[in-house]
Scaffold this active site. Structure first.
Site, short mmCIF file in Angstrom:
data_model
loop_
_atom_site.label_atom_id
_atom_site.label_comp_id
_atom_site.label_asym_id
_atom_site.label_seq_id
_atom_site.Cartn_x
_atom_site.Cartn_y
_atom_site.Cartn_z
N ILE A 11 46.44 59.29 49.64
CA ILE A 11 46.56 59.38 48.18
C ILE A 11 45.40 60.17 47.55
O ILE A 11 45.55 60.72 46.46
CB ILE A 11 46.70 57.97 47.56
CG1 ILE A 11 47.37 58.06 46.18
CG2 ILE A 11 45.37 57.24 47.49
CD1 ILE A 11 47.89 56.74 45.66
N ASN A 24 39.83 45.67 43.48
CA ASN A 24 39.61 44.22 43.34
C ASN A 24 39.14 43.96 41.91
O ASN A 24 38.88 44.91 41.16
CB ASN A 24 38.61 43.70 44.39
CG ASN A 24 37.28 44.40 44.28
OD1 ASN A 24 36.62 44.34 43.25
ND2 ASN A 24 36.88 45.10 45.34
N GLY A 32 39.43 50.01 52.48
CA GLY A 32 40.81 50.50 52.36
C GLY A 32 40.94 51.69 51.44
O GLY A 32 40.08 52.58 51.40
N VAL A 33 42.01 51.70 50.68
CA VAL A 33 42.28 52.84 49.81
C VAL A 33 41.23 52.93 48.69
O VAL A 33 40.86 54.04 48.27
CB VAL A 33 43.73 52.77 49.26
CG1 VAL A 33 43.95 51.63 48.30
CG2 VAL A 33 44.15 54.09 48.64
N ASP A 34 40.70 51.80 48.27
CA ASP A 34 39.65 51.77 47.24
C ASP A 34 38.41 52.54 47.73
O ASP A 34 37.87 53.41 47.02
CB ASP A 34 39.31 50.29 46.97
CG ASP A 34 38.49 50.05 45.72
OD1 ASP A 34 38.24 51.01 44.98
OD2 ASP A 34 38.11 48.88 45.49
N SER A 117 48.27 45.67 47.69
CA SER A 117 48.15 44.29 48.23
C SER A 117 48.61 44.11 49.68
O SER A 117 48.50 43.00 50.20
CB SER A 117 48.90 43.26 47.36
OG SER A 117 48.21 43.03 46.16
#
Ligand code: AR6
Length: 174
Positions: A11, A24, A32-34, A117
């Site tokens: 992404i 979060n 992860g993607v964050d 999630s």
């Protein structure tokens, strides 16, 4: 429906008007993607996130995108899976709907989502995919300002789950 695309990819490479971050509630970054979004955007993203005062689960807040090729990042904390009786389904739908509402308010025509999630928050993948697809399609039917939503699946198992959820929904409405 052609206004909803499902692809496999990263992404952080998306040139959509907005990308959504599976964040979060602190909005101060993570794995992860964050983690990938913060790394690719650069440290200015974290600096702007610090001014936001966090975000409740299921809600969404937008920032600029800095070094990313999109214009905005919309941050939403999805629900942590706790067995299914803690309003996880409703909160996951809220994450998608509120992120799209932010995109509309910012004048975005194209939006990309990760699979919110279903990583470290452990929401069951097929259940999450059905909720995501249904919520996005419902929003697109009511909001013509958004031209296209792309679900960006990081791996082939996630891709199959979202493709299957879309096929199931199309069959239901055929
Ligand atoms: N592009 C698209 N999808 C990705 C990418 C990427 N570059 N990287 C990972 N994914 P997760 P969650 C997929 O764990 O479950 C963070 O620490 C990944 O394979 O990133 O909502 C936050 O700070 C999976 O399919 O998000 C929170 O604390 C999906 O993105 C927590 O994780 C979501 O996995 C949020 O957990």
């Amino acid at each position: 429906m052609e206004r909803l695309q499902i692809i496999q990819g990263d992404i952080t490479k998306c040139q959509t008007d907005a990308i959504v971050n599976a964040a979060n509630t602190s909005l101060l970054g993570g794995g992860g993607v964050d983690g990938a979004i913060h790394r690719a955007a650069g440290s200015e993203l974290l600096a702007e996130c610090r001014t936001l005062g966090g975000c409740p689960t299921g809600e969404a807040k937008a920032t600029k995108a800095y070094r990313l090729p999109c214009r905005y990042v919309i941050h939403t904390p999805g629900p942590i899976w706790r067995g299914g009786k803690a309003e996880e389904d409703r909160l996951l739908a809220c994450s998608y709907r509120n992120s799209l509402a932010q995109a509309s308010a910012l004048g975005c025509k194209t939006v990309a989502f990760p699979s919110i999630s279903t990583g470290v928050y452990h929401f069951p993948l097929h259940r999450a995919a059905r909720i995501a697809i249904d919520t996005i399609l419902e929003y697109l039917q009511a909001h013509h300002e958004i031209a296209c939503v792309t679900m960006v699946c990081f791996d082939s198992v996630t891709l199959s789950a979202y493709q299957q959820a879309l096929a199931e929904t199309e069959q239901k409405h055929a």
